[in-house]
Design a protein around this motif. Structure first.
Motif, PDB file in Angstrom:
ATOM      1  N   SER A   1      -8.816   3.749  12.580  1.00 51.23           N
ATOM      2  CA  SER A   1      -8.352   4.789  11.676  1.00 51.23           C
ATOM      3  C   SER A   1      -6.879   5.133  11.874  1.00 51.23           C
ATOM      4  N   ASN A   2      -6.123   5.058  10.774  1.00 54.39           N
ATOM      5  CA  ASN A   2      -4.698   5.418  10.754  1.00 54.39           C
ATOM      6  C   ASN A   2      -3.833   4.598  11.701  1.00 54.39           C
TER       7      ASN A   2
ATOM      8  N   THR B   1      -2.139   0.483  12.403  1.00 59.52           N
ATOM      9  CA  THR B   1      -1.952  -0.898  11.964  1.00 59.52           C
ATOM     10  C   THR B   1      -2.435  -1.767  13.114  1.00 59.52           C
TER      11      THR B   1
ATOM     12  N   ASN C   1     -16.274  -4.701   7.465  1.00 60.47           N
ATOM     13  CA  ASN C   1     -16.128  -4.547   6.013  1.00 60.47           C
ATOM     14  C   ASN C   1     -16.504  -5.878   5.353  1.00 60.47           C
TER      15      ASN C   1
ATOM     16  N   SER D   1       0.844  -1.186   0.000  1.00 61.68           N
ATOM     17  CA  SER D   1       0.000   0.000   0.000  1.00 61.68           C
ATOM     18  C   SER D   1       0.885   1.245   0.000  1.00 61.68           C
ATOM     19  N   TYR D   2       0.570   2.152  -0.930  1.00 67.18           N
ATOM     20  CA  TYR D   2       1.300   3.415  -1.027  1.00 67.18           C
ATOM     21  C   TYR D   2       0.350   4.477  -1.568  1.00 67.18           C
ATOM     22  N   GLU D   3       0.141   5.537  -0.802  1.00 60.89           N
ATOM     23  CA  GLU D   3      -0.727   6.648  -1.205  1.00 60.89           C
ATOM     24  C   GLU D   3      -2.080   6.176  -1.733  1.00 60.89           C
ATOM     25  N   ASN D   4      -2.751   5.356  -0.943  1.00 64.57           N
ATOM     26  CA  ASN D   4      -4.098   4.862  -1.254  1.00 64.57           C
ATOM     27  C   ASN D   4      -4.167   3.995  -2.514  1.00 64.57           C
ATOM     28  N   ASN D   5      -3.049   3.471  -2.969  1.00 59.94           N
ATOM     29  CA  ASN D   5      -3.013   2.517  -4.076  1.00 59.94           C
ATOM     30  C   ASN D   5      -2.348   1.235  -3.593  1.00 59.94           C
ATOM     31  N   ILE D   6      -2.680   0.135  -4.244  1.00 64.75           N
ATOM     32  CA  ILE D   6      -2.114  -1.167  -3.904  1.00 64.75           C
ATOM     33  C   ILE D   6      -1.290  -1.650  -5.093  1.00 64.75           C
TER      34      ILE D   6
END
Length: 174
Positions: free
Chosen positions: A149-150, A152, A171, A16-21
């Motif tokens: 939220s935010n 791990t 979810n 995960s990096y900047e809301n992309n996988i």
């Protein structure tokens, strides 16, 4: 780029990096040097090559489940089926404290106990809150989402305590 492994499937590591996988492979030297990335690892990776170049130092690592860099642990504890175990709860809390992970007690199956039984459990849970631990119920979905939220996080607890059920409520697409 610096990302975090959020899922492993076979020899693919989803970073995960900047809301992309990004699905990535590892450098071959990892296998030679017996380095095994785990979920939670922060890594340096190449987006173009789709390759993990380096695993950054871990702040903690657990072997069951195999995860690292955990901020908080939801200790899923049922009141019935399986029965509430003060001994097991304390063991989980100690394990988290040793590893600098914030324990959050999450109670399930409250609906399976009568009012008098619940009052007894509530006294025990109030004690944990008084000494500084967060206590939530699996029905408090919004509160749990806020705590997630935010961070791990890991969900752990007895078999049959309701971990999967809670995750599906949080979810359904997981």
């Amino acid at each position: 780029m610096k990302g975090q492994i959020i899922k492993i499937s076979s020899d693919l590591y989803f970073v995960s990096y900047e809301n992309n996988i990004y699905p990535c492979k590892c450098r071959g030297i990892f296998r030679k040097e017996h380095i095994t990335p785990v979920v939670g690892d922060y890594v340096l990776f190449s987006k173009e090559k789709k390759r993990i170049e380096e695993i950054l130092p871990r702040k903690n690592v657990f072997h069951r489940p195999k995860v690292s860099n955990i901020d908080q642990a939801f200790l899923i504890t049922s009141l019935k089926y399986p029965d509430f175990s003060l001994n097991l709860l304390d063991k989980f809390i100690v394990l988290m404290e040793i590893n600098h992970v914030e324990p959050i007690i999450c109670i399930t199956k409250k609906d399976l106990v009568n009012d008098k039984e619940f009052d007894d459990y509530k006294n025990i849970l109030n004690y944990y809150e008084k000494i500084g631990y967060k206590v939530v119920y699996n029905t408090e979905i919004d509160k749990i989402k806020e705590l997630l939220s935010n961070k791990t996080s890991v969900f752990t607890g007895q078999t049959g305590a309701g971990k999967s059920t809670l995750l599906n409520k949080l979810n359904p697409n997981w």
